[in-house]
Design an enzyme around this catalytic site. Structure first.
Site, PDB file in Angstrom:
ATOM      1  N   ARG A 165       0.999  -1.734  -0.046  1.00 45.54           N
ATOM      2  CA  ARG A 165      -0.218  -0.074  -0.149  1.00 45.54           C
ATOM      3  C   ARG A 165       0.880   1.111   0.359  1.00 45.54           C
ATOM      4  NH1 ARG A 165      -2.990  -3.265  -1.074  1.00 45.54           N
ATOM      5  NH2 ARG A 165      -5.152  -3.740  -0.486  1.00 45.54           N
ATOM      6  N   SER A 235     -10.524  -0.609   2.736  1.00 42.06           N
ATOM      7  CA  SER A 235     -10.404  -0.634   3.981  1.00 42.06           C
ATOM      8  C   SER A 235      -9.791   0.802   4.343  1.00 42.06           C
ATOM      9  CB  SER A 235      -8.424  -1.595   3.840  1.00 42.06           C
ATOM     10  OG  SER A 235      -8.723  -2.692   3.551  1.00 42.06           O
ATOM     11  N   GLU A 330      -5.536   4.917   5.606  1.00 38.31           N
ATOM     12  CA  GLU A 330      -5.058   4.483   4.447  1.00 38.31           C
ATOM     13  C   GLU A 330      -5.360   5.415   3.567  1.00 38.31           C
ATOM     14  OE1 GLU A 330      -3.433   3.725   0.935  1.00 38.31           O
ATOM     15  OE2 GLU A 330      -5.568   3.153   1.025  1.00 38.31           O
TER      16      GLU A 330
HETATM   17  N1  EPU Z   1     -10.710 -11.181   9.905  1.00 37.22           N
HETATM   18  C1  EPU Z   1     -11.386 -10.636  10.942  1.00 37.22           C
HETATM   19  N2  EPU Z   1     -11.959 -10.151  11.485  1.00 37.22           N
HETATM   20  C2  EPU Z   1     -13.622  -8.944  10.171  1.00 37.22           C
HETATM   21  C3  EPU Z   1     -12.482  -9.391   8.926  1.00 37.22           C
HETATM   22  C4  EPU Z   1     -11.095 -10.262   8.909  1.00 37.22           C
HETATM   23  O1  EPU Z   1     -10.850 -10.939  11.791  1.00 37.22           O
HETATM   24  O2  EPU Z   1     -14.077  -8.110  10.226  1.00 37.22           O
HETATM   25  C5  EPU Z   1     -10.098 -11.465   9.713  1.00 37.22           C
HETATM   26  C6  EPU Z   1      -9.751 -12.854   8.906  1.00 37.22           C
HETATM   27  O3  EPU Z   1      -9.948 -13.412   9.553  1.00 37.22           O
HETATM   28  C7  EPU Z   1      -8.522 -13.063   7.928  1.00 37.22           C
HETATM   29  C8  EPU Z   1      -7.509 -11.465   7.866  1.00 37.22           C
HETATM   30  O4  EPU Z   1      -8.452 -10.851   8.673  1.00 37.22           O
HETATM   31  O5  EPU Z   1      -7.909 -13.482   9.214  1.00 37.22           O
HETATM   32  C9  EPU Z   1      -7.500 -10.529   7.261  1.00 37.22           C
HETATM   33  O6  EPU Z   1      -8.673 -10.318   6.502  1.00 37.22           O
HETATM   34  P1  EPU Z   1      -8.989 -10.416   4.884  1.00 37.22           P
HETATM   35  O7  EPU Z   1      -8.403 -11.931   4.106  1.00 37.22           O
HETATM   36  O8  EPU Z   1     -10.585 -10.360   5.262  1.00 37.22           O
HETATM   37  O9  EPU Z   1      -7.985  -9.318   4.192  1.00 37.22           O
HETATM   38  P2  EPU Z   1      -7.777  -7.930   5.412  1.00 37.22           P
HETATM   39  O10 EPU Z   1      -6.001  -8.041   5.614  1.00 37.22           O
HETATM   40  O11 EPU Z   1      -8.660  -7.394   5.955  1.00 37.22           O
HETATM   41  C10 EPU Z   1      -6.374  -6.856   2.918  1.00 37.22           C
HETATM   42  C11 EPU Z   1      -6.580  -5.767   1.845  1.00 37.22           C
HETATM   43  C12 EPU Z   1      -8.327  -5.654   1.746  1.00 37.22           C
HETATM   44  C13 EPU Z   1      -8.296  -6.979   0.340  1.00 37.22           C
HETATM   45  C14 EPU Z   1      -7.992  -8.024   0.438  1.00 37.22           C
HETATM   46  C15 EPU Z   1      -8.171  -8.987  -0.029  1.00 37.22           C
HETATM   47  C16 EPU Z   1      -5.500  -4.250   2.968  1.00 37.22           C
HETATM   48  C17 EPU Z   1      -5.429  -2.696   3.737  1.00 37.22           C
HETATM   49  N3  EPU Z   1      -6.621  -5.254   3.022  1.00 37.22           N
HETATM   50  O12 EPU Z   1      -7.725  -7.071   4.286  1.00 37.22           O
HETATM   51  O13 EPU Z   1      -7.946  -4.618   0.421  1.00 37.22           O
HETATM   52  O14 EPU Z   1      -8.982  -6.763  -0.001  1.00 37.22           O
HETATM   53  O15 EPU Z   1      -7.321  -8.367   1.735  1.00 37.22           O
HETATM   54  O16 EPU Z   1      -7.340  -9.180  -0.403  1.00 37.22           O
HETATM   55  O17 EPU Z   1      -3.839  -4.522   2.611  1.00 37.22           O
HETATM   56  C18 EPU Z   1      -8.215  -2.121   0.211  1.00 37.22           C
HETATM   57  O18 EPU Z   1      -7.264  -1.968   0.312  1.00 37.22           O
HETATM   58  O19 EPU Z   1      -9.508  -1.255   0.297  1.00 37.22           O
HETATM   59  C19 EPU Z   1      -9.023  -3.656   0.074  1.00 37.22           C
HETATM   60  C20 EPU Z   1     -10.027  -3.668   0.425  1.00 37.22           C
END
Ligand code: EPU
Length: 339
Positions: A165, A235, A330
Site C-alpha cells: 500500500r 480498507s 490508508e
Molecule cells: N478478519 C477478522 N475480522 C474481520 C475481517 C477479517 O478477524 O472482520 C481476519 C480474517 O479472518 C483474516 C484477516 O483478518 O484472518 C485478514 O482478513 P481479509 O483476508 O479479509 O483481508 P484484510 O487484510 O482485512 C486485505 C486488503 C483488502 C483486500 C483483502 C483481500 C489491506 C489494508 N486490505 O484486507 O484491500 O481486499 O486483503 O486480499 O491490505 C483495500 O485496500 O481497500 C482492500 C479492501
C-alpha cells in the site's frame, strides 16, 4: 484555455460521501488540458489537489484552490511476444472495467484485482492489492507529468518503488508528478494465482481465469460494501507491521492472531485487531466499522470528514490500548500540495 467549475460539489466524487466543496474543479481529458489547468492555477497562485475515482479519498468540507481530475482515456496493447503482452491504460480508465476488458482480450494476470474501485492512474499510488496479487506483480512502467517541467517522464517499476500500500507517489514524487498512464505486463496463456486460501477454497481444481475473476467478484461482493449503497473507502487502515520482538510477545499472548510475512518484522491483520478491540459493527456519531469486514469504515449518514476521523481515532485508540499497535489511515486527504 480552460474553464474550471467554481464551488464544485465533491460529495459524489468521494466514495465516503463526505460533504465537500472545491473552490474550483476541472476534469482534464488530455495532456494539453492537464498542463493548461496547472498553468491556470499557477497564474492565480491557487493550490492544486488531484482526484481519481475518489474511492480512496478523504475530502474536507472546503477544499481551497483547484481540484484536478486526470480523465485521460484509452486502453491498448503496445506490443506482444510469444507469451506476453504489454498493455497501456491511460490514467482516467476505470479499474474494474479495464480488468474485464483485459480478460476479454485474453490478457491474463489482473483477475485477482477485479472489482477494486478507482482509476488505473490511482492504482500505482497505493499499489492496489487483493487476493494474493498486487499491482507490483505486473506494473512495468508509469507515464507521469512532471508538474515543474511539464514533461512526461517514463518511470520504470523500480522508480515507482511499490511496497505494501505504498509507492514513490506517496513519498518523494507525491507533490510533483501526475500519473497519466500505466504499462502492465500481462500473460497470453491462462495463468491463475490461487495463493489466497479463501479464493482457492471457492474454486474447483484448475480454474480458468474467467472462473477466478467471477470468484473474486463474488468474494468481494459478499464482504465489502458497495460504496454506491453504503459509503466507504475500502480498507480504512493499513495492515500494521511490527518488529519481531513485539510480534513474539503478542503471538504468545494471542496464538490465534493472524499474521503474514513483511519486508521487516511481521504484518498483522488490522481487521482482526479492530474486531478484538470491540469495534466490528460498532458506530460513533453515525460512522462505524462494517459488520462483515471490520477494516472497512462506513459512513451511511454521509457525515463530514471530521466525524469520520473522530471514529477512526476512537478505533485506533482502542487498538492501541489493547495491543500497543498503531494503525495508520490508508485513504489520502485532499490537501492542495501539488507543486
Ligand atoms: N478478519 C477478522 N475480522 C474481520 C475481517 C477479517 O478477524 O472482520 C481476519 C480474517 O479472518 C483474516 C484477516 O483478518 O484472518 C485478514 O482478513 P481479509 O483476508 O479479509 O483481508 P484484510 O487484510 O482485512 C486485505 C486488503 C483488502 C483486500 C483483502 C483481500 C489491506 C489494508 N486490505 O484486507 O484491500 O481486499 O486483503 O486480499 O491490505 C483495500 O485496500 O481497500 C482492500 C479492501
Amino acid at each position: 484555455m480552460i474553464t474550471p467549475v467554481a464551488n464544485f460539489d465533491l460529495q459524489a466524487h468521494n466514495s465516503l460521501a463526505c460533504p465537500s466543496r472545491a473552490e474550483y474543479f476541472f476534469a482534464a481529458s488530455d495532456l494539453n488540458a492537464l498542463r493548461a489547468a496547472l498553468a491556470w492555477a499557477r497564474q492565480r497562485q491557487l493550490p492544486v489537489s488531484l482526484v481519481g475515482g475518489g474511492s480512496n479519498l478523504l475530502c474536507p468540507a472546503e477544499v481551497p484552490g483547484l481540484v484536478l481530475q486526470p480523465a485521460l482515456l484509452g486502453r491498448q496493447a503496445l506490443s506482444r511476444d510469444g507469451t506476453g503482452v504489454l498493455v497501456r491504460l491511460q490514467a482516467g480508465e476505470p479499474w474494474h472495467p479495464s480488468v474485464a476488458w483485459c480478460l476479454a482480450q485474453g490478457y491474463h494476470g489482473l483477475e485477482n484485482l477485479a472489482l477494486i474501485p478507482g482509476t488505473a492512474g490511482a492504482a500505482p499510488i497505493q499499489n492496489i492489492g487483493a487476493y494474493g496479487c498486487e499491482l507490483a506483480d505486473c506494473l512495468v512502467a508509469v507515464e507521469a507529468l512532471n508538474c515543474r517541467t511539464g514533461d512526461i517522464e517514463h518511470l520504470d517499476a523500480q522508480a515507482c518503488q511499490l511496497g505494501y500500500r505504498d509507492s514513490a507517489f506517496k513519498q518523494q514524487l507525491r507533490d510533483t508528478h501526475i500519473i497519466t498512464a500505466i504499462h502492465l505486463q500481462l500473460q497470453l496463456r491462462p495463468v491463475v494465482n490461487l495463493s489466497y486460501p479463501a479464493l482457492r477454497d471457492a474454486l474447483q481444481a484448475e480454474p480458468s481465469p474467467q472462473a477466478v475473476f467471477a470468484a473474486v467478484v463474488a468474494l468481494r461482493s459478499s464482504k465489502l460494501p458497495d460504496p454506491q449503497t453504503l459509503p466507504n473507502a475500502g480498507s480504512f487502515f493499513k495492515n500494521p507491521c511490527i518488529d519481531s520482538d513485539q510480534f513474539q510477545q503478542l503471538h504468545s499472548q494471542y496464538p490465534q492472531m493472524p499474521h503474514y510475512p513483511a519486508a521487516q518484522g511481521r504484518k498483522l491483520a488490522a481487521a482482526w485487531l479492530i474486531e478484538q478491540a470491540g469495534w466490528k459493527g460498532r458506530k460513533l456519531d453515525g460512522v462505524g466499522m462494517h459488520l462483515q469486514q471490520a477494516l472497512v469504515l462506513t459512513n451511511p449518514e454521509k457525515r463530514p470528514l471530521n466525524t469520520v476521523l473522530a471514529c477512526a481515532d476512537a478505533v485506533a485508540e482502542a487498538v492501541w490500548e489493547r495491543f500497543a499497535v498503531r494503525l495508520e489511515i490508508e485513504p489520502r486527504r485532499l490537501c492542495g500540495s501539488l507543486r
